[in-house]
Write a protein that holds these residues in place. Structure first.
Motif, mmCIF file in Angstrom:
data_model
loop_
_atom_site.group_PDB
_atom_site.id
_atom_site.type_symbol
_atom_site.label_atom_id
_atom_site.label_comp_id
_atom_site.label_asym_id
_atom_site.label_seq_id
_atom_site.Cartn_x
_atom_site.Cartn_y
_atom_site.Cartn_z
ATOM 1 N N ALA A 24 0.858 -1.180 0.000
ATOM 2 C CA ALA A 24 0.000 0.000 0.000
ATOM 3 C C ALA A 24 0.894 1.230 0.000
ATOM 4 C CB ALA A 24 -0.909 0.012 1.220
ATOM 5 N N ALA A 27 -0.943 7.356 -3.022
ATOM 6 C CA ALA A 27 -0.845 7.696 -4.435
ATOM 7 C C ALA A 27 -1.057 9.184 -4.675
ATOM 8 C CB ALA A 27 -1.854 6.876 -5.251
ATOM 9 N N GLN A 44 -3.324 3.552 -2.582
ATOM 10 C CA GLN A 44 -3.464 2.455 -3.544
ATOM 11 C C GLN A 44 -2.986 1.172 -2.874
ATOM 12 O OE1 GLN A 44 -0.823 2.134 -7.016
ATOM 13 N NE2 GLN A 44 -2.676 1.840 -8.233
ATOM 14 N N LYS A 46 -2.399 -2.905 -3.326
ATOM 15 C CA LYS A 46 -2.232 -3.977 -4.307
ATOM 16 C C LYS A 46 -2.449 -5.313 -3.604
ATOM 17 C CE LYS A 46 1.042 -6.056 -7.493
ATOM 18 N NZ LYS A 46 2.437 -6.094 -7.945
ATOM 19 N N ARG A 52 -5.845 -4.021 -7.883
ATOM 20 C CA ARG A 52 -5.523 -2.825 -7.106
ATOM 21 C C ARG A 52 -6.817 -2.134 -6.705
ATOM 22 N NH1 ARG A 52 0.010 -1.385 -8.302
ATOM 23 N NH2 ARG A 52 0.778 -2.776 -9.901
ATOM 24 N N HIS A 53 -6.786 -1.510 -5.532
ATOM 25 C CA HIS A 53 -7.938 -0.774 -5.031
ATOM 26 C C HIS A 53 -7.477 0.583 -4.534
ATOM 27 C CE1 HIS A 53 -10.502 -4.351 -5.105
ATOM 28 N NE2 HIS A 53 -9.463 -5.010 -4.655
ATOM 29 N N LEU A 54 -8.341 1.569 -4.666
ATOM 30 C CA LEU A 54 -8.071 2.887 -4.116
ATOM 31 C C LEU A 54 -8.923 3.072 -2.873
ATOM 32 C CD1 LEU A 54 -7.990 5.084 -7.332
ATOM 33 C CD2 LEU A 54 -6.059 4.130 -6.064
#
Length: 86
Positions: A24, A27, A44, A46, A52-54
């Motif tokens: 993480a 970002a 972000q 991973k 990937r997620h925000l």
């Protein structure tokens, strides 16, 4: 000994399900103005499977987490916690 440790770490990693977060980073940071001025951090994350997620969090949420962790750790171990920027 190092080679055995490395092999164990690699095999442990292979055992993890694909939906486990493996990294993480921040970002972006956005300043929001309006009724109250605040910063929103875009994190972000991973997952092992490659997706990937925000995640969006305000500085206040990190500060509250820090306070909660300070209450959880005994005085002698609090220096292990990272400090938050001002």
């Amino acid at each position: 000994c190092t080679m055995q440790r490395q092999l164990r770490v690699e095999s442990d990693y292979d055992q993890l399900p694909d939906n486990v977060p493996i990294s993480a980073h921040i970002a972006d940071a956005e300043e929001h103005k309006g009724f109250s001025r605040h910063f929103l951090f875009v994190i972000q994350v991973k997952l092992k499977g490659g997706s990937r997620h925000l995640i969006f969090r305000r500085y206040r949420e990190f500060h509250n987490l820090q306070l909660s962790l300070m209450d959880t750790f005994p005085d002698g171990q609090r220096q292990l916690l990272p400090t938050l920027p001002g």
